[in-house]
Design a protein around this motif. Structure first.
Motif, mmCIF file in Angstrom:
data_model
loop_
_atom_site.group_PDB
_atom_site.id
_atom_site.type_symbol
_atom_site.label_atom_id
_atom_site.label_comp_id
_atom_site.label_asym_id
_atom_site.label_seq_id
_atom_site.Cartn_x
_atom_site.Cartn_y
_atom_site.Cartn_z
ATOM 1 N N ASP A 130 -0.663 -3.982 -1.579
ATOM 2 C CA ASP A 130 0.220 -4.232 -2.714
ATOM 3 C C ASP A 130 0.153 -5.712 -3.074
ATOM 4 O O ASP A 130 0.651 -6.566 -2.339
ATOM 5 C CB ASP A 130 1.647 -3.823 -2.328
ATOM 6 C CG ASP A 130 2.585 -3.922 -3.521
ATOM 7 O OD1 ASP A 130 2.195 -4.538 -4.537
ATOM 8 O OD2 ASP A 130 3.696 -3.385 -3.438
ATOM 9 N N GLN B 6 1.094 7.078 -1.350
ATOM 10 C CA GLN B 6 0.852 6.036 -2.354
ATOM 11 C C GLN B 6 -0.318 6.403 -3.263
ATOM 12 O O GLN B 6 -0.235 6.246 -4.477
ATOM 13 C CB GLN B 6 0.563 4.703 -1.659
ATOM 14 C CG GLN B 6 1.805 4.037 -1.105
ATOM 15 C CD GLN B 6 1.455 2.793 -0.305
ATOM 16 O OE1 GLN B 6 0.542 2.810 0.508
ATOM 17 N NE2 GLN B 6 2.182 1.718 -0.530
ATOM 18 N N LEU C 226 -2.600 -2.449 -5.517
ATOM 19 C CA LEU C 226 -1.534 -2.252 -6.505
ATOM 20 C C LEU C 226 -1.399 -3.540 -7.299
ATOM 21 O O LEU C 226 -1.298 -4.632 -6.727
ATOM 22 C CB LEU C 226 -0.216 -1.913 -5.798
ATOM 23 C CG LEU C 226 -0.229 -0.597 -5.002
ATOM 24 C CD1 LEU C 226 1.076 -0.423 -4.245
ATOM 25 C CD2 LEU C 226 -0.454 0.587 -5.933
#
Ligand SMILES: Nc1nc2c(c(=O)[nH]1)N[C@H]1C(S)=C(S)[C@@H](COP(=O)(O)OP(=O)(O)OC[C@H]3O[C@@H](n4cnc5c(=O)[nH]c(N)nc54)[C@H](O)[C@@H]3O)O[C@H]1N2
Ligand SMILES: Nc1nc2c(c(=O)[nH]1)N[C@H]1C(S)=C(S)[C@@H](COP(=O)(O)OP(=O)(O)OC[C@H]3O[C@@H](n4cnc5c(=O)[nH]c(N)nc54)[C@H](O)[C@@H]3O)O[C@H]1N2
Ligand code: SF4
Ligand code: SF4
Ligand code: SF4
Ligand code: SF4
Ligand code: SF4
Lengths: 759, 455, 299
Positions: free
Chosen positions: C34, C250, C291
């Protein structure tokens, strides 16, 4: 809150947990094996070629020693000693040697995580440049001789003629040192940190009634940080980073938090901010007051005494003083008003001025006005045992010691955990004054600058070898347990590498025995002292119903002793009477630039500079390794005709350094920045001669209220030396631009994505 | 213009002249030989050092994983193509003029392949484990990766090398017999008796010989084309910008023939001078070789244009960047050097007067070779400096002296092999020169008799 | 050793394309990073040094691009506008003027993407870099002959070559530093290629433990060293085949499909997703999903 906890391998109890099946060993035996009898064991681990070469002992399967099952790693808990945050660690031990440090998932401080600096603790331990014997003027001597010499030198010396300089201290070593100072009849314990939040403590005390509150980044919708590098090097970075992870979660009830960072040189935190604002250095307090004004205009009710203080700082005026646009100030005010609770932080970059405390107070005032106090600024609990509570270090302590040394007052000076000869500004003439002391004893792990200047060097155990306890100054707490406090245990993770090193506790105990033999003769060593001190307070430490052995085993198993903290209270009424901020100074034409000595997240104040992982770990912002540098804004550089890699000389009134120029967009055009921690002249092969020491060139300007050195008050000029080199750094010629390939590091606006449902 | 081969030259004299080159080396020969040894030992020294400390000594890095070694490897492979071209193709085409020069061209093929092979080794990080790339049965059932172009490469080169040696050897059998019959007794005579395989020049032997030679020649031509196509695959089969070029195989083959021809001109001139072969290595032959070289130069230039324009007009921005960087970045001097040497210098070969001028052609051929070496370097290196991932761009890499030393040393090795060869194997094919002279005299006779045509 | 042996061998040795093949019946290791929480602190990188016996090469060799960090933290600046036309070979000495710092910088940890159709694998002449049945791009140090073709063909340039003999000749671990080395894996010597293994020794132990307990590997049984240290939990790692695994959730939530080279997100203009894979269009089918970094525009 903790994700991906490494629960299987955590020691909750006295039982160390093996990597495979849990094995029930007796903790005491382990310590006997390793803690005392373990030198040979420790050295018997396999080097990278041991078995092939047949040189070293191979651990036997036939006659196993407990805790040394070949190929099975065992985790032991302890406490990180690399900085003052006091993270709880677990060390992976195999075949009698510690291999790797990991975070203890049960720690409320670091929650299973560990920063790079902390992980490099094993390199402090296995460092090839450690001091291995007591040294008298460079010559190896025995401990008996060394201790005898100290007794001799102290003979007939009055208490006030002895000084003890240490870094921040807490726990039982601190208690023992207190006893020793009492035994000497001396009050001269100076607690020095080259980089410390001393100004902040003072401002907090005034504004919140407590010097080190708990900051709830995880609860804030907006964090507005004035130079607090809480993700990099500020106070308890691993704890704050964990909170930050929560703060950025879109699925949190408060939604994804917004971070605004105001500072003249982009720190790691600034790099992660939604908006980074380079206000003119030193004007941070004004900006805070202008925001209060703007909030008032936007309809927030402001107490009248506050209105009186801030009324002169209108956004229009402050916009001119700070260089932050009027619109920007209003946008910030609007954001703060709409998204509550927020959290306003003041850090080093706002505090390093002659008016640093005022700046910090003005910033704290914003928290009051926004109603954050009590919500995102909580009172932390105090430690119930004052004698082990942390004595936080400051710069002013060094000034005091320096004055004493200059007057030739001290006959015997001890140093432990501090390297002032390296980190004192050259103008303070510390090393000259230090040499005036009659007899100087340094407790040292490396022959650093201060140890080299000392007469006697006492070799310290590493943090993987010593017994100690620690109370973190910043007291993190598990969720919902506001009154929590803790005592962390540091214990040997393996036997000593060198037979002649000692823990600071052991040395102090030996010194105390010289003074008060009767009182301390019952303690064979510091371990015995520590155990007895803890067991005496078993009931208070929550072990009332617990058998002695079990309690002790549990204590060592978890290495965290939760304490019932002394409830702190935060005051709703700030003390702002007579509070004023100076107008920003206009630059001196001959020294037109402001020097920002930056605190790099791995090098910090330079005490860990001899750990090679840290030297080779690129600075996150510049990606430079193995050297220091001078950050200059590209516009300023263009005016001065400076290109990347030019060796420039940065000159202040108090000194100068030469280093490589790095063109950096994240800095105020009127400032240049040089990282601290480099430029050692001693300490070991990885630190010595790497980069330049920025401490040496700082001007002697002090914060008016605390007497702390005002770090950001040095003005400099910069000139090219004509030399140019290729900077050794991680980034290539694309310099962090994606040139044409848009899909590598992608950035989106918060309103373009749906963060609320993310896993 | 100088004279062509005399049609009235006596066969005995041919034997004499050529066999003389096998004996009593001139001073110049020794000078060249020792210079070559010296140069080679520089390379060996560098390699020993590199072997001991690791490939870091070559100053390669991440991302510059390949450097001069691979570039020079391709260069030598390329060089090897001329032998086959001259010998096999021209043989099939009945081009007579190849006869006095094909032998040394074939030797060149063999030796440059051997030199190229060295670079494969020198390049390996763990050269002591090179045999992992050889498909030998193992009790662990581990095979090399047959999917890897590098493996095809190794196999292709090995096949080409062995076929070339066979071709060279077969073609030399009648000459070994001549040597056997004419040389003073001694170890050489014994050697030649073995090498000649009992050649007596019977009709049956000649018939078998011709069939075998033709067959091997036919086999060798596609092989030669495939070898450099496969070397091209090392690049074209990868995914890297600047390498993943569809026209690479023909481009490589053209480049190979080009550099080979240039090398032939160089060696032609050297041999002609050192061994006093003016009678056989005549200027008209040089002229033909030069014209051939020019033609190939133009093919190569055309393929270059194809490559650049295809990249330029494609939508592949990354490949385009690599091209732009080559032409304007730190490699620009070498890139334009390549263009100059490879596409401009050959125009000197258009000038009629120069086509037979020894000094001019010597200089030109050397320049062409420099250009072709630069071409290989420009294929290998710039892609690394400026690949897909901007973060890893690095425009500051420069090969170390060790790397240059080994490249330099390879020229010594090649020369050494070649010089030794010239003293063992007749470097001009005696029996074919005789054929040539025979055909010519026949034609002349016919002319004199007023008959039409000739051969 | 017959030809049929060879062929049989060969076909097991070399899997087909991930879409056609079913190599991941039980486990497919994958990662999510992320970028919105990654703060660029380098803790992961240090952890990798500690866990995987990476040598510190020193300034001179670092300068020569011979550093050995299996995970590197890249720092990107905002640019005034992403320029379509640019000069790719200016030495970028002065181009920083285009860099925008007012939204901070961004960090991107780059490590081996454990590509499903790894460009590095196909070209290795000796098969030293290979695909495992749990979906990793493995590296067999003993087999590697150091041809460096794999690195040449890796689009991400995350393979690190041992240019020098670090353990012995270069003294990268002067005594007593060798005592720190992780005995679960080797110390590599000169001439060998190496790269991130997704902490193979850890996944291997976790699988062995699960097997001896007669159960599948659960999410959280194994953490990579980088993931474990990361102070902001920016890295998640686990089994993509296990629907309970955080990584699998995810990936699913971001609608990133391992076997596709163009995802939902890129197809639609107004998507609300931020998962992407780097250089996906080259079709290496990376096993790491990133991400996107988020920035608040209200300030
Ligand atoms: N490496 C490699 N080499 C090969 C092959 C292979 O598979 N791999 N295959 C062989 C075969 S079978 C063939 S047919 C040839 C093909 O050889 P090429 O025709 O060279 O094939 P491509 O690379 O497909 O296309 C060339 C370039 O055209 C660009 N392009 C696409 N559309 C347009 C357009 O509308 N206008 C312009 N100006 N450019 C455009 C592409 O981006 C590409 O860069 O290659 C042969 N060589
Ligand atoms: N997206 C996209 N698609 C394209 C193109 C493009 O540029 N872009 N290019 C197009 C072009 S120009 C072409 S030529 C085609 C190529 O498309 P294909 O003809 O499908 O080409 P290859 O992938 O080379 O596959 C040929 C198959 O033949 C096998 N093979 C090899 N040798 C032999 C043999 O001797 N006998 C037999 N029976 N089989 C053998 C190989 O193993 C392989 O499986 O692709 C076309 N498709
Ligand atoms: S923040 Fe400080 S105490 Fe915590 S792990 Fe890092 S160095 Fe250790
Ligand atoms: S990222 Fe590079 S090294 Fe890793 S699997 Fe993909 S191609 Fe191979
Ligand atoms: S360097 Fe090693 S792994 Fe890479 S291609 Fe060569 S042999 Fe294979
Ligand atoms: S997964 Fe393991 S090997 Fe890979 S970068 Fe992270 S720590 Fe290093
Ligand atoms: S440890 Fe985590 S936050 Fe730090 S750089 Fe690595 S991925 Fe980013």
């Amino acid at each position: 809150m903790i994700e991906n906890g490494f629960d299987e391998t955590t020691s909750h109890s006295a039982k160390p947990q093996s990597e495979g099946q849990a094995a029930g060993y007796n903790r005491r035996d382990f310590l006997k094996t390793l803690g005392w009898g373990g030198t040979a064991v420790a050295l018997s681990g396999c080097g990278n070629t041991s078995i092939e070469n047949g040189k070293e002992t191979v651990v036997s399967y036939v006659e196993p020693t407990d805790y040394q099952i070949p190929s099975i790693g065992v985790y032991y808990n302890s406490t990180c000693a690399q900085c003052d945050a006091g993270c709880n660690i677990m060390g992976r031990v195999r075949e009698g040697r510690v291999l790797k440090l990991e975070g203890n998932p049960n720690s409320p401080v670091n929650r299973g995580k560990l920063c790079g600096l902390g992980q490099a603790g094993v390199q402090a331990h296995y460092n090839p440049d450690r001091v291995r014997q007591p040294l008298l003027k460079g010559e190896a001597i025995t401990w008996d001789k060394a201790l005898g010499l100290i007794a001799e030198k102290l003979n007939g010396v009055k208490g006030e003629e002895v000084a003890f300089l240490t870094g921040t201290m807490s726990g039982h070593v601190r208690a023992l040192l207190g006893n020793y100072m009492d035994a000497l009849g001396s009050k001269n314990h100076f607690v020095y940190e080259a980089v410390s939040p001393a100004v902040e403590r003072a401002a907090n005390k005034k504004m919140y009634g407590v010097s080190m509150p708990r900051y709830r980044i995880d609860k804030a919708k907006v964090v507005l940080s004035f130079g607090a590098d809480f993700l990099g090097a500020w106070i308890s970075p691993v704890n704050f980073s964990q909170q930050y992870a929560q703060f950025r979660k879109g699925s949190r009830p408060e939604g994804r938090g917004v971070l605004v960072q105001i500072e003249p040189k982009m720190s790691l935190t600034g790099a992660n901010a939604d908006r980074w604002i380079a206000a003119r250095p030193g004007t941070e307090g004004m900006l805070a007051l202008a925001l209060i004004n703007a909030l008032g205009t936007a309809g927030l009710s402001i107490p009248t005494d506050v209105t009186a203080v801030v009324k002169d700082y209108t956004p229009e005026r402050v916009s001119l003083d700070t260089g932050v646009s009027f619109e920007q100030i209003n946008r910030l005010a609007k954001l703060l008003k709409e998204r509550s609770p927020s959290l306003i932080l003041a850090g080093g970059a706002a505090e390093g001025y002659a008016h640093g405390t005022q700046n910090a107070m003005a910033i704290a005032l914003l928290n009051h006005v926004l109603g954050n106090v009590g919500k995102t600024v909580e009172a932390a609990a105090g430690v119930p045992f004052p004698q082990i509570a942390p004595i936080p270090g400051s710069r002013s302590a060094l000034t005091a010691l320096g004055n004493g040394l200059a007057s030739g007052k001290y006959k015997v000076v001890f140093t432990y955990g501090a390297n002032p000869v390296y980190s004192a500004p050259a103008v303070s003439k510390f090393s000259e004054n230090f040499s005036k002391a009659g007899f100087k004893v340094a407790f040292a792990q490396y022959l650093d600058e201060t140890a080299l200047a000392a007469d006697l060097v006492l070799p310290l155990d590493s943090a993987m070898e010593e017994w100690a306890t620690e109370v973190p100054e910043y007291m993190a707490a598990p969720e919902g347990n506001v009154g929590y406090a803790q005592l962390s245990v540091r214990q040997p993770l393996m036997g000593r590498l060198y037979p002649d090193t000692r823990g600071a506790g052991d040395i102090l105990l030996a010194l105390l025995k010289q003074r008060k033999a009767d009182e301390y003769k019952g303690f064979e060593d510091f371990y015995a002292y520590l155990q007895s001190a803890i067991m005496k307070n078993k009931a208070a430490l929550g072990g009332a119903d617990c058998a002695d052995d079990k309690f002790w085993n549990d204590t060592l198993g978890s290495a965290i002793l939760p304490l019932k903290g002394v409830a702190g209270s935060i005051s709703a009424k700030p003390a702002i009477a007579g509070f004023a901020l100076p107008a920003p100074v206009t630059a001196d034409a001959s020294y037109p630039l402001r020097l920002i000595p930056s605190i790099s997240h791995s090098m910090r104040d330079g005490r860990n500079a001899n750990e090679p992982w840290l030297q080779e770990s690129p600075d996150p912002m510049t990606t430079i390794v193995w050297d220091s540098w001078v950050e200059i804004h590209p516009k300023t550089a263009a005016q001065l005709g400076i290109r990347e890699g030019d060796i420039v000389e940065v000159t202040s009134k108090s000194g100068s350094i030469k280093s490589q120029a790095y063109l950096f967009p994240g800095i105020h055009p009127d400032a240049v920045s040089v990282p601290m921690g480099y430029g050692h002249q001693a300490m070991g092969r990885y630190a010595k001669g790497v980069g330049a020491n920025v401490f040496a060139m700082l001007d002697p300007v002090y914060d008016k209220e605390t007497g702390e050195l005002a770090y950001h008050e040095t003005s400099v000029k910069i000139s090219k030396t004509g030399e140019r080199i290729i900077i050794v750094k991680e980034e290539g010629p694309a310099r962090g631009s994606q040139v044409g390939r848009k899909k590598i590091a992608v950035k989106v606006s918060a309103d373009k994505v749906d963060l609320s449902k993310e896993v | 213009m100088g004279k062509d081969i005399r049609e009235d030259i006596a066969w005995a004299q041919i034997n004499n002249d050529v066999l003389k080159s096998l004996e009593n080396p001139r001073k110049l020969y020794w000078v060249i030989l020792f210079a070559a040894m010296l140069v080679f030992s520089v390379g060996v020294g560098c390699e020993i050092y590199q072997y001991n400390v690791g490939l870091g000594a070559a100053n390669m890095d991440n991302p510059h994983m390949w450097g001069l070694y691979i570039a020079t490897f391709i260069f030598w492979i390329g060089m090897s193509h001329s032998g086959t071209l001259l010998s096999a193709i021209l043989h099939l085409m009945h081009a007579d003029w190849r006869k006095p020069i094909y032998r040394f061209a074939e030797a060149m093929t063999t030796f440059s392949l051997m030199t190229a092979g060295l670079f494969v080794m020198v390049h390996l990080g763990r050269l002591w484990q090179f045999y992992y790339a050889v498909p030998y049965p193992s009790e662990r059932w581990t095979w090399p990766n047959f999917q890897s172009p590098l493996l095809w490469d190794a196999m292709a080169i090995f096949t080409y090398l062995s076929s070339s040696v066979i071709f060279l050897y077969i073609g030399s059998i009648p000459d070994f017999a001549i040597a056997r019959d004419n040389i003073h007794p001694g170890w050489r005579k014994k050697l030649y008796s073995i090498l000649a395989l009992g050649w007596e020049g019977t009709d049956r032997q000649w018939r078998n010989f011709r069939v075998t030679y033709l067959t091997v020649a036919c086999f060798l031509i596609p092989l030669a084309v495939s070898v450099h196509s496969i070397v091209a695959s090392d690049f074209a089969m990868s995914q890297q910008p600047g390498w993943h070029v569809t026209s690479f195989p023909p481009y490589f083959v053209a480049g190979a023939l080009y550099s080979g021809c240039a090398a032939i001109i160089t060696l032609f001139i050297i041999l002609r001078y050192v061994f006093k072969f003016e009678e056989y290595m005549t200027l008209p032959i040089l002229k033909k070789t030069v014209r051939l070289t020019f033609a190939i130069a133009m093919v190569w230039t055309y393929l270059n244009c194809i490559e650049f324009t295809a990249t330029w007009y494609s939508h592949d921005q990354v490949a385009k960047d690599v091209l732009i960087q080559k032409a304007t970045g730190p490699y620009a001097p070498f890139f334009w050097g390549m263009i100059f040497c490879g596409s401009v210098v050959p125009f000197a070969m258009m000038v009629k007067k120069w086509q037979t001028s020894i000094p001019v052609m010597f200089a030109v051929s050397l320049l062409l070779n420099v250009g072709m070496w630069l071409e290989r370097w420009m294929i290998v290196a710039p892609t690394y400096s400026h690949g897909y991932y901007p973060w890893t761009w690095d425009h500051n890499q420069w090969p170390s002296l060790i790397q240059w030393g080994i490249v330099f040393g390879s020229f010594g090795w090649f020369t050494l092999l070649f010089m030794v060869f010239c003293k063992i194997v007749p470097s001009v094919s005696m029996y074919e020169v005789k054929e040539m002279v025979y055909h010519r005299s026949l034609a002349k006779k016919k002319e004199e008799l007023g008959l039409e045509g000739g051969h | 050793m017959s030809v049929s042996n060879l062929l049989q061998n060969w076909s097991t040795f070399r899997h087909e394309h991930p879409i056609n093949d079913k190599p991941h019946a039980e486990i497919k290791w994958a990662m999510t990073i992320d970028l919105d929480t990654c703060i660029g602190c380098n803790a992961c990188s240090v952890a990798c040094y500690a866990e995987n016996n990476l040598p510190v090469v020193g300034k001179e060799k670092y300068a020569h691009g011979q550093s050995m960090h299996w995970i590197r933290i890249e720092r990107y600046w905002g640019e005034t506008e992403v320029k379509e036309e640019y000069d790719p070979n200016s030495n970028f000495d002065m181009v920083q003027q285009d860099f925008q710092a007012d939204q901070g910088a961004q960090f991107l940890p780059m490590l081996c993407q454990q590509c499903e159709a790894a460009p590095c694998e196909t070209v290795c002449p000796v098969g030293a870099t290979n695909h495992t049945e749990d979906g990793l791009n493995s590296q067999i140090y003993n087999r590697c002959i150091g041809s460096r073709y794999c690195s040449a063909n890796c689009p991400f340039k995350v393979r690190y070559f041992n240019w020098w003999n670090y353990p012995e000749q270069e003294n990268a671990w002067p005594e007593p530093l060798p005592l720190q080395l992780n005995p679960d894996l080797t110390v590599r010597t000169k001439g060998v290629m190496e790269k991130c293994t997704f902490c193979k020794q850890r996944t291997y132990t976790a699988r062995n433990n699960a097997r001896s307990e007669g159960r599948p590997v659960h999410d959280g049984d194994v953490q990579t060293a980088c993931q474990q240290s990361c102070p902001t939990n920016a890295i998640s790692f686990g089994n993509l085949v296990d629907p309970e695994a955080r990584v699998a959730k995810q990936w699913e939530q971001q609608q990133v499909d391992l076997a596709k080279e163009k995802q939902e997100k890129d197809e639609k203009a107004d998507n609300k997703l931020r998962g992407y894979r780097i250089l996906e269009e080259l079709r290496p089918y990376p096993s790491i999903m990133y991400l996107e970094r988020v920035r608040e525009s209200a300030v």
